[in-house]
Scaffold this active site. Sequence first.
Site, short mmCIF file in Angstrom:
data_model
loop_
_atom_site.label_atom_id
_atom_site.label_comp_id
_atom_site.label_asym_id
_atom_site.label_seq_id
_atom_site.Cartn_x
_atom_site.Cartn_y
_atom_site.Cartn_z
N PHE A 127 0.84 -1.20 0.00
CA PHE A 127 0.00 0.00 0.00
C PHE A 127 0.88 1.26 0.00
CE2 PHE A 127 -2.84 3.18 1.91
CZ PHE A 127 -3.96 3.01 1.12
N ASP A 204 0.52 -4.85 8.23
CA ASP A 204 -0.59 -3.92 8.03
C ASP A 204 -1.84 -4.76 7.77
OD1 ASP A 204 -2.49 -2.10 7.11
OD2 ASP A 204 -0.97 -0.77 6.25
N TYR A 229 -11.96 2.12 9.61
CA TYR A 229 -13.09 2.61 8.81
C TYR A 229 -13.46 1.67 7.65
CZ TYR A 229 -9.03 4.68 6.37
OH TYR A 229 -7.82 4.89 5.77
N LYS A 230 -12.74 0.55 7.53
CA LYS A 230 -13.07 -0.41 6.47
C LYS A 230 -14.02 -1.46 7.05
CE LYS A 230 -8.96 0.89 3.98
NZ LYS A 230 -7.50 0.79 3.90
N ARG A 378 -12.11 -3.18 -8.29
CA ARG A 378 -12.02 -3.87 -7.01
C ARG A 378 -13.41 -3.97 -6.39
NH1 ARG A 378 -8.49 -1.50 -2.08
NH2 ARG A 378 -10.37 -0.23 -1.99
#
Length: 403
Positions: A127, A204, A229-230, A378
């Site tokens: 990422f 991560d 927040y995911k 995605r």
Amino acid sequence: LALTDRSHAAALDAADPLGAYRERFVIVDPSLIYLDGNSLGRLPAATAARLVRTVTEEWGDGLIRSWDQWIDLPTRVGDRIARAVLGAEPGEVVVADSTTVNFYKLAVAALDARPDRRVIITDVDNFPTDRYVLEGMATARGATVRWLEVDTVAGPQLDDVAPLLADDVALVTFSHVAYRSGARADMTAITSAAHEVGALALWDLSHSAGSVPVALGRSNVDLAVGCTYKYLHGGPGSPAWLFVRKSLQSELKQPIWGWFGQRDQFAMGSAYQAQRDLRAFLSGTPSVLALAAIDEGVALVEEAGIAAVADKGRALTDYAIALYNAWLADLGFLLGTPRESEQRGAHISIRRADADVLCTALVGVGVVTDFRRPDAIRLGLAPLTTRFVDVWQGLAKIRDLAK
Ligand SMILES: *Cc1c(COP(=O)(O)O)cnc(C)c1O
């Protein structure tokens, strides 16, 4: 029933043990096909009520006196995340700052704990924020990033990592579930290989906390960070969590010394003395409203149970791949995600050169996905809020637009 019939998807929904959880979320437009829960999870209904309470009662009425109940939110919510989704012990997880800042704190702490070693290993497909933090940190501290080239579908593999490991390596760091492909790395095996050469492992888990089974304790992980927040439904910009294995907490020193990490905070003393436990990894005043929201989001995941949530994620991605095989494989697409369920998270990536055009067109027909450069659509299938009919509808729209 044929797999490609909508009624097959409806039957899967009817048999879904977590099906009722969708009603625990605020769904304003029931016709919207939201396949982006891995970028921003939906809003739990309980969160709206909790925030009203926190704002009007705790802030509005309680004012400064409410700090009595707010001050330990970072550890209290951290403990909930630890037991609900991370397989970690109480006192091993706190919530603070962003994933980026926590990643910096832990990466610096790891590098400083190995002063005679100057190499950090990560992969070129990791990422962006992780790569940038490592670059900046390496530049500032005279270290080197040893970049691992990876297969863009399979992600980092133990056999690729092993040849880069040597006694000059301080830190090995990867995403557990890759943000683009959804590939899930073998966290236990890679951590163990890092330990064999005396390096520390930092993971991560932004795309795996709340979507796949994780056992940070049993996997012997040293350090970890992740978003809330995911898949944890904490809300836009909600702060991140960080994990430090108990046995490392007194040894490691994080670089942002602030009064929330100070041993006797309100003595306002002249010199910094770090807390003896994980609170040493805090820096400044926590975001109270956001922590209240995270608490509700994680409580929902905890109630559903991570084993059931992960089962649903596996079933949704299996179904999406089956529809991909039936409808898209012959239209010039590449499946950008491992087919083996143990090797992926709860999102899949469908690749074709015109993915950006398709993603924009999908929004126009009520299907929200993500475009990820250079060629990936995605599909994030957040287990608590995504129905099998949503997967059916989303894939059907992609097929119609792609023909
Ligand atoms: C979403 C995500 C982040 C986000 O970091 P922020 O500091 O919260 O912006 C970090 N790492 C990974 C792997 C992510 O997927």
